[in-house]
Design a protein around this motif. Sequence first.
Motif, PDB file in Angstrom:
ATOM      1  N   ALA A  11       3.315  95.095  59.765  1.00  0.00           N
ATOM      2  CA  ALA A  11       2.943  93.701  60.031  1.00  0.00           C
ATOM      3  C   ALA A  11       2.813  92.884  58.752  1.00  0.00           C
ATOM      4  CB  ALA A  11       1.638  93.649  60.826  1.00  0.00           C
ATOM      5  N   ALA A  12       2.294  93.477  57.702  1.00  0.00           N
ATOM      6  CA  ALA A  12       2.151  92.746  56.433  1.00  0.00           C
ATOM      7  C   ALA A  12       3.515  92.320  55.910  1.00  0.00           C
ATOM      8  CB  ALA A  12       1.422  93.600  55.400  1.00  0.00           C
ATOM      9  N   ARG A  13       4.473  93.237  55.967  1.00  0.00           N
ATOM     10  CA  ARG A  13       5.823  92.911  55.504  1.00  0.00           C
ATOM     11  C   ARG A  13       6.447  91.841  56.400  1.00  0.00           C
ATOM     12  NH1 ARG A  13      10.393  97.414  55.012  1.00  0.00           N
ATOM     13  NH2 ARG A  13       9.380  97.850  53.030  1.00  0.00           N
ATOM     14  N   ARG A  14       6.344  92.004  57.715  1.00  0.00           N
ATOM     15  CA  ARG A  14       6.927  91.017  58.632  1.00  0.00           C
ATOM     16  C   ARG A  14       6.353  89.632  58.400  1.00  0.00           C
ATOM     17  NH1 ARG A  14       6.593  95.375  61.894  1.00  0.00           N
ATOM     18  NH2 ARG A  14       4.651  94.702  62.871  1.00  0.00           N
ATOM     19  N   SER A  15       5.047  89.547  58.229  1.00  0.00           N
ATOM     20  CA  SER A  15       4.399  88.259  57.987  1.00  0.00           C
ATOM     21  C   SER A  15       4.859  87.644  56.670  1.00  0.00           C
ATOM     22  CB  SER A  15       2.880  88.449  57.982  1.00  0.00           C
ATOM     23  OG  SER A  15       2.231  87.245  57.680  1.00  0.00           O
ATOM     24  N   ALA A  16       4.945  88.450  55.632  1.00  0.00           N
ATOM     25  CA  ALA A  16       5.385  87.953  54.324  1.00  0.00           C
ATOM     26  C   ALA A  16       6.843  87.504  54.369  1.00  0.00           C
ATOM     27  CB  ALA A  16       5.189  89.038  53.264  1.00  0.00           C
ATOM     28  N   LEU A  17       7.692  88.285  55.018  1.00  0.00           N
ATOM     29  CA  LEU A  17       9.108  87.936  55.093  1.00  0.00           C
ATOM     30  C   LEU A  17       9.347  86.707  55.969  1.00  0.00           C
ATOM     31  CD1 LEU A  17      10.838  91.446  55.223  1.00  0.00           C
ATOM     32  CD2 LEU A  17      10.353  89.991  53.240  1.00  0.00           C
ATOM     33  N   THR A  18       8.542  86.553  57.010  1.00  0.00           N
ATOM     34  CA  THR A  18       8.646  85.350  57.843  1.00  0.00           C
ATOM     35  C   THR A  18       8.310  84.117  57.028  1.00  0.00           C
ATOM     36  OG1 THR A  18       8.147  86.569  59.874  1.00  0.00           O
ATOM     37  CG2 THR A  18       7.732  84.180  59.901  1.00  0.00           C
ATOM     38  N   ALA A  19       7.204  84.166  56.300  1.00  0.00           N
ATOM     39  CA  ALA A  19       6.815  83.027  55.456  1.00  0.00           C
ATOM     40  C   ALA A  19       7.896  82.739  54.428  1.00  0.00           C
ATOM     41  CB  ALA A  19       5.475  83.305  54.770  1.00  0.00           C
ATOM     42  N   PHE A  20       8.422  83.785  53.817  1.00  0.00           N
ATOM     43  CA  PHE A  20       9.462  83.608  52.801  1.00  0.00           C
ATOM     44  C   PHE A  20      10.705  82.959  53.406  1.00  0.00           C
ATOM     45  CE2 PHE A  20      12.915  84.687  49.982  1.00  0.00           C
ATOM     46  CZ  PHE A  20      12.356  84.469  48.732  1.00  0.00           C
ATOM     47  N   ALA A  21      11.121  83.433  54.579  1.00  0.00           N
ATOM     48  CA  ALA A  21      12.313  82.879  55.234  1.00  0.00           C
ATOM     49  C   ALA A  21      12.115  81.408  55.583  1.00  0.00           C
ATOM     50  CB  ALA A  21      12.645  83.688  56.485  1.00  0.00           C
ATOM     51  N   VAL A  22      10.935  81.052  56.055  1.00  0.00           N
ATOM     52  CA  VAL A  22      10.659  79.653  56.399  1.00  0.00           C
ATOM     53  C   VAL A  22      10.745  78.780  55.157  1.00  0.00           C
ATOM     54  CG1 VAL A  22       8.862  78.054  57.206  1.00  0.00           C
ATOM     55  CG2 VAL A  22       9.328  80.166  58.480  1.00  0.00           C
ATOM     56  N   LEU A  26       3.963  73.240  51.762  1.00  0.00           N
ATOM     57  CA  LEU A  26       2.962  74.045  52.472  1.00  0.00           C
ATOM     58  C   LEU A  26       3.492  75.441  52.793  1.00  0.00           C
ATOM     59  CD1 LEU A  26       1.465  71.314  54.826  1.00  0.00           C
ATOM     60  CD2 LEU A  26       0.436  72.274  52.743  1.00  0.00           C
ATOM     61  N   SER A  27       4.786  75.545  53.098  1.00  0.00           N
ATOM     62  CA  SER A  27       5.366  76.853  53.403  1.00  0.00           C
ATOM     63  C   SER A  27       5.401  77.754  52.167  1.00  0.00           C
ATOM     64  CB  SER A  27       6.764  76.706  54.016  1.00  0.00           C
ATOM     65  OG  SER A  27       7.709  76.276  53.061  1.00  0.00           O
ATOM     66  N   ILE A  28       5.533  77.160  50.984  1.00  0.00           N
ATOM     67  CA  ILE A  28       5.483  77.960  49.752  1.00  0.00           C
ATOM     68  C   ILE A  28       4.066  78.502  49.566  1.00  0.00           C
ATOM     69  CG2 ILE A  28       5.790  77.986  47.254  1.00  0.00           C
ATOM     70  CD1 ILE A  28       7.758  75.603  47.668  1.00  0.00           C
ATOM     71  N   LEU A  29       3.070  77.655  49.796  1.00  0.00           N
ATOM     72  CA  LEU A  29       1.676  78.119  49.694  1.00  0.00           C
ATOM     73  C   LEU A  29       1.405  79.233  50.701  1.00  0.00           C
ATOM     74  CD1 LEU A  29      -0.227  74.733  49.218  1.00  0.00           C
ATOM     75  CD2 LEU A  29       0.494  76.375  47.455  1.00  0.00           C
ATOM     76  N   TRP A  30       1.953  79.100  51.900  1.00  0.00           N
ATOM     77  CA  TRP A  30       1.820  80.134  52.933  1.00  0.00           C
ATOM     78  C   TRP A  30       2.453  81.438  52.442  1.00  0.00           C
ATOM     79  CZ3 TRP A  30       5.631  80.531  57.512  1.00  0.00           C
ATOM     80  CH2 TRP A  30       5.222  81.522  58.406  1.00  0.00           C
ATOM     81  N   THR A  31       3.612  81.330  51.817  1.00  0.00           N
ATOM     82  CA  THR A  31       4.290  82.518  51.295  1.00  0.00           C
ATOM     83  C   THR A  31       3.441  83.196  50.216  1.00  0.00           C
ATOM     84  OG1 THR A  31       6.432  81.530  51.797  1.00  0.00           O
ATOM     85  CG2 THR A  31       6.418  83.370  50.226  1.00  0.00           C
ATOM     86  N   VAL A  32       2.903  82.410  49.301  1.00  0.00           N
ATOM     87  CA  VAL A  32       2.031  82.968  48.261  1.00  0.00           C
ATOM     88  C   VAL A  32       0.854  83.693  48.915  1.00  0.00           C
ATOM     89  CG1 VAL A  32       0.440  82.388  46.373  1.00  0.00           C
ATOM     90  CG2 VAL A  32       2.710  81.314  46.470  1.00  0.00           C
ATOM     91  N   ALA A  33       0.275  83.074  49.931  1.00  0.00           N
ATOM     92  CA  ALA A  33      -0.877  83.684  50.622  1.00  0.00           C
ATOM     93  C   ALA A  33      -0.492  84.990  51.316  1.00  0.00           C
ATOM     94  CB  ALA A  33      -1.466  82.698  51.625  1.00  0.00           C
ATOM     95  N   ARG A  34       0.717  85.081  51.828  1.00  0.00           N
ATOM     96  CA  ARG A  34       1.182  86.312  52.482  1.00  0.00           C
ATOM     97  C   ARG A  34       1.577  87.376  51.446  1.00  0.00           C
ATOM     98  NH1 ARG A  34      -1.230  84.481  55.855  1.00  0.00           N
ATOM     99  NH2 ARG A  34      -2.266  86.368  55.223  1.00  0.00           N
ATOM    100  N   PHE A  35       2.085  86.955  50.285  1.00  0.00           N
ATOM    101  CA  PHE A  35       2.489  87.901  49.253  1.00  0.00           C
ATOM    102  C   PHE A  35       1.288  88.485  48.515  1.00  0.00           C
ATOM    103  CE2 PHE A  35       7.192  86.905  48.033  1.00  0.00           C
ATOM    104  CZ  PHE A  35       7.569  86.940  49.365  1.00  0.00           C
ATOM    105  N   ARG A  36       0.249  87.676  48.292  1.00  0.00           N
ATOM    106  CA  ARG A  36      -0.873  88.094  47.445  1.00  0.00           C
ATOM    107  C   ARG A  36      -1.526  89.406  47.893  1.00  0.00           C
ATOM    108  NH1 ARG A  36      -4.083  83.716  47.521  1.00  0.00           N
ATOM    109  NH2 ARG A  36      -2.793  82.700  45.971  1.00  0.00           N
TER     110      ARG A  36
END
Length: 169
Positions: free
Chosen positions: A86-97, A127-137
Amino acid sequence: MTMLANPRPRWLSPRSLVALAAALAICFGAAQLGSIATQPNLAPWYAGLEKPWFNPPNVAFPIAWSILFALMAVALWRVVMLSEGAARRSALTAFAVQLGLNALWSFAFFAARSPLLGMIEIVPFFLSILWTVARFRPIDRVAAALLYPYVAWVAFAGVLNAAILVLNG
């Protein structure tokens, strides 16, 4: 807490190198899409716009974006290698967006020749970049940190976009 798929990834293993090549292809593929929208509209349209005093010289943009796409690719590679489930899926979803919104901004601003559309689109993009950072951290702080220059550049691009909108509105 770091969510590792493998506590010690073999960074030079064939699997890792394939993941790096894929991350580079994905990121620079998005860059190419943005370029398709941008290049035909640099002259005379963009060149003819009023720009603020802090507008960088045109040569700065491809240099900055090349560095940023390379950093994004390395961050993506690290997340792929260090996560699962789930962590990977969430991070990759944010990155793709965020990557999709990155390419879309070039179409909104350059292809549509609309600083207004660019300004509207850059808000969810940022905002999507910030979301990606939050998912990657939580997966890898290094991967998240690799995106900080991207956050700063897109914030600057938002200010530049707003200034161009005001000067040409």
